[in-house]
Every structure is written in C-alpha cells, then in structure tokens.
Design an enzyme around this catalytic site. Sequence first.
Site, mmCIF file in Angstrom:
data_model
loop_
_atom_site.group_PDB
_atom_site.id
_atom_site.type_symbol
_atom_site.label_atom_id
_atom_site.label_comp_id
_atom_site.label_asym_id
_atom_site.label_seq_id
_atom_site.Cartn_x
_atom_site.Cartn_y
_atom_site.Cartn_z
ATOM 1 N N ARG A 1 0.671 -1.352 0.043
ATOM 2 C CA ARG A 1 0.267 -0.046 0.214
ATOM 3 C C ARG A 1 0.559 1.542 -0.195
ATOM 4 N NH1 ARG A 1 -1.758 0.455 6.549
ATOM 5 N NH2 ARG A 1 -0.235 0.042 7.113
ATOM 6 N N GLU B 1 -19.068 2.264 -0.656
ATOM 7 C CA GLU B 1 -18.100 1.829 -1.239
ATOM 8 C C GLU B 1 -18.905 1.192 -2.160
ATOM 9 O OE1 GLU B 1 -18.492 0.905 1.669
ATOM 10 O OE2 GLU B 1 -17.103 1.322 2.454
ATOM 11 N N PHE C 1 -14.090 -4.167 2.106
ATOM 12 C CA PHE C 1 -15.110 -3.372 1.925
ATOM 13 C C PHE C 1 -15.328 -3.164 0.740
ATOM 14 C CE2 PHE C 1 -13.593 -2.494 6.588
ATOM 15 C CZ PHE C 1 -14.577 -2.999 6.745
ATOM 16 N N ASP D 1 -7.635 -7.364 13.545
ATOM 17 C CA ASP D 1 -8.871 -6.891 13.228
ATOM 18 C C ASP D 1 -9.821 -8.026 12.625
ATOM 19 O OD1 ASP D 1 -8.962 -4.086 13.876
ATOM 20 O OD2 ASP D 1 -7.640 -3.975 11.600
#
Lengths: 318, 275
Positions: free
Chosen positions: A7, A54, A79, A113
């Site tokens: 990223r 989204e 998502f 998470d």
Amino acid sequence: MKDGATRDGYGAALQDFGDNPKVVVLDAGVSDSTRSKKFGDKFPDRFFNMGISEGDMVCTAAGLATAGKVAFATSFACFLLGRTMDQILVSVAYSNTNVKLVGTHTGIAVGPDGPTAQMIVDLAYTRAMPNLTVIQPADYEEAYQATKTLINHNGPVYFRLGRSKVKGLYDSSYKFEIGKGSVLREGSDAVIIATGVMVQESLAAAELLKAENIDVSVVNISTIKPLDNELVANQARKTGAVITAEDHNVFGGLGDAVLDSLANQDIMVPFRKVGVEDTFAETGSQDQLFEKYGLSASHIAATVKEVLAKKTASQASI
Amino acid sequence: MTVCTDDIASLEQEAKEVRRQSLQIIHDAGSGHPGGSLSGADILTALYFGGIMQFDASNPKDPARDRFVLSKGHATGLLYTVLARAGFFPQEDLVGYRKINSKRNLSGHPHPKTPGVEIATGSLGQGLSVAHGIALSARLDGLDFKVYTLLGDGELQEGQIWEAAMSAQKFKTNNLIAIVDFNKVAQDNITKDLKDLEPLEDKWSAFGWEVIRIDGHNMTEVMGALKRPLDKTRPRVIIADTVKGKGVSFMEGKTAWHGVAPGDEDLERALKELE
C-alpha cells in the site's frame, strides 16, 4: 531494494506520477490507511473522499471513467469488494470502464482485526468477472511500478494490496509488466508459485528446503488474471512438481488459476495449494495466524516435501 | 425525421410517436417493459427533442456533450426508440431489440456499445452515482456540460441512491439533474406498499438538493422545469408525478404491465388509443 508495504508503494507512486490530469483517486473514508491520502494531499482537486459508501464510490469512479478519467477507487478490500460486487459487475466489468479497484488490507495477514477485516475471497470474486484484470504486487517496488503502469493502462483492474511491511524483492532495475510473472529463484525439484505477501514466505521456505538439499524454484505471479501460462508451464515441466501459495481461501484464487492453466495445457504433475483452507481465521498477529492456518514458510516447506513424495512415487510407477 | 423544437404541441405529438414506437418494438421483441417506458416518454421526449440536451448524434463521444444515464435501466423500449429517433443509429436497427447478434447491441438493458449509451445499467440504484461521477469530470475538465439521469421511484428504495445524494451535496455538484419518474408502481406491487417514499420532496431537500415537483405528463411543466436555470451550489431533482403505462388505458397503473410485452391484439388496441 526497499522494504515496505505494498500500500505504501501505491501511495508513493500516486504522489510521484499523479500529475497526469486524467488521474482521479477516490476513497471511502479510509484514505490514511490505504495511502490514497498521499495523492489527496498533493492533488486535492482530483481526490474524492466519498465517505463510507463503497457502492457509490465505485459507480462514481465509473462515471468519471466514462468521461475519460483513469479512476482509482480505493478502500479496504473487505469493504471495497464485499459490499460492491454488483456495482463492480455492472458499472465496471460489464461496462468495461477504466476503473482501478484498489483493495488494501487483504488476507489474514491483516491480523488482529479478525475475519471481518481479513479479505480471503476477493480473488475468487474478481477472477470470475469478465474484462477484469487482477494484479497483486509482492513488494513495495513492484507495487510502485505497477501503480505507474496502471495510470497508463486502459481497462478495469483489481489491484490487491497488503497492510503489512514486506521485505524488498526487487530493485529499480525490475520492470513490472502486466501478465508477466517473474522467477525469483531457479530450482530443479519443484516450483513454488506464489503471490503477494506469500512470495516472501515462499522464499523463506526455499531456504529451509535448501538446508535439506531440496532445490526449488520460486515464482512471483503478480498478474493473477490473465495468468502467465507460459511461465507456469515452463516451470512445471522443468521441475515436475507445483505448489501454489496465497493469502486467500484455497478456492478461487491463485491455486485454482494455476491448476486451470496446467490442466488446459495438459500438464499432469503432482500439485498442492497452500492457502487458507476454506475456513475463517481468527484474531491474532500475522505470524501467529500464518503458523496456525498453514501459511508460514515452514508449512510451505512441508507441503513441498509432500508433493515431492508424490512426484517420486509417480516417477517410480512410470 | 425528428425535429428539435420547444413548441409544446409538437413535443406532445412526438411523445405520442415515441410511445407508439416503444410499444411496437417491445411487441416485436416479445418481451420488455412497457409500463415504465410509457411513464417516462414525455420526459425523454423533452430532453432529446425539446432542445434541452446538447448533443451531436453523429459524434456521440463528443467530450462537450450533455449526458443522459438511464438509471431505471429496464426502460430500454423507450430509450432505444428515442436514441434512434434522435439519430444515434438508424430506426431500422430497432429490429435488433432484445435479439441475438443485435446490430446496435440493443440488449434488454443498456450497454455503452450502443451509440448514445454512457454506461450499463439494469441493476437499480447505480445510475445516480455514475451520473454524479460524469458531472464531477466536467468540473475537472473545465467543461460546462450537464448530466441528466432518469430514476424510477421503486429504485429510490435502493440505499445507494441516498449515498449518491449525499455525495452530490458534499461536492456541491451543480450540473447534475436527477429526474424521478414517479409512476407509483413497481414490479410486485404499488411502490407505496413495497416501501413508502413520501414525503419525497422533504427527503431530497434534507439531502441538500433543489427540488422541483411537476406533472411528468404535462409537457409545459416538463419543459419549464428542464429549462429553469440551475442553482449554483446544489444538484437538482425533478420529481415528475407520472402514471405507469401512461397513454394506454388498460396499462395505466397496472403492475401487470411492468415487464410483459403486448401481444398482437393488445398492441393494436394500444396504438389505436395513441393515434
């Protein structure tokens, strides 16, 4: 060679090559984490933070693309893809719009998470869509170069990125090309065909195997669709044993893509997939999860040995 | 030959022709959506033939063109009829509607391979976001084109419509015009009983849009709303009260005519009513 998360390579390249007025970047309220904010800070007029919606983001990107923009729609993969399969299918894939869907925080590597944030079905989703190209870089440099390539590429793409830092594999002399895999290590006993964060795990597995006098190739497949069939065939024929490795469910991802490729080319060799074994993982650190769910270097090494035993047996039967 | 005019009587006549031809091609295809095509006929006639949308049918990709997105993508009987009559492709090619190897790709729902179509639709709820994205692009390129989208009322039950409504408010998108073909009837039931949309004006207002409500079959009102100068800082929604199946007595207000093609006899009766 630069260590870093894929990223980060994405964010840096958007910043460095985003001066092209055709580039627009959208995010769904997580731009700090996805690194699209790097672009937004430098080119605020062409950055659209759509908030936590989204589906709206993907279709807005498609609209921008129909008017000549190359639109990077960015969010956490779980998502971005989980919520917008229909929007992607109709407004991006079927409409063949120049939208780059950028999903970060993929796989169980995301860690604590937990499974709602660990996207392990996105390759299955996106591979199944006509017109969509699917790319997952393995390190910072490849992510950086691939982002630059995507700015000038026309057509819908899913770009799969990771959250965690990976060891640098390539220097700036590497030339990323859509549809081309690369051999990071040449061996003769088996080939490990890996993607994303699993490339570094596979290289570590190759080191473990070397200590046992087992000599394996390691191939990075950064374009999962269209697959580099030629490279897969060459390596399979040369080594006679294939192991795939991906941080994704074993259904629908790289393993299935390679298996399809081998079958379509009439190459019958012992084969195993390393991946998440059709289960949801749990919370924990990346290392703990990789160990428990069978994605660690030692697990890959064990799988290679399993395949080699089959190879020996099949050769004996011939 | 279709002319561009702001003469109300001429537009009303054109709308009648559009209705007749829409029903004809749905009949010939043997399937399609007559109810929602008839309800939107006056609106599309005004947009394409009333001098509202600026376009050159011989240059459908002109960057400066005004855009139209059929968000209620099932109303292709209407859309293709209007596009053909506007000159995007020959009217003879309408024979390919819903047929394999269709020359202009006249699929049951739109796809951009058809001249004049910007994007594929047919899954409700996406068109407003797409239209908004196109509208944002105008700003970036320093162009002043407008983007129109036709929404169904049942479609407003999709959450994404309201996501897009919030987005257009956020970006103060002032070249985006949504038109709600509020025909009160969806496939299963009347829209109100599926999920009530009222108070609809209040909803759009609360989302920061300029709201105009009109009779969607009164050409004077339709043209008046479309010609009204745009607000500088807000997107606009035109809520057009319409009748599903408008113009054909036995189709009006009937769920049964949402997605069924008229047979030979029904077509004959319908065309007679639309003379």
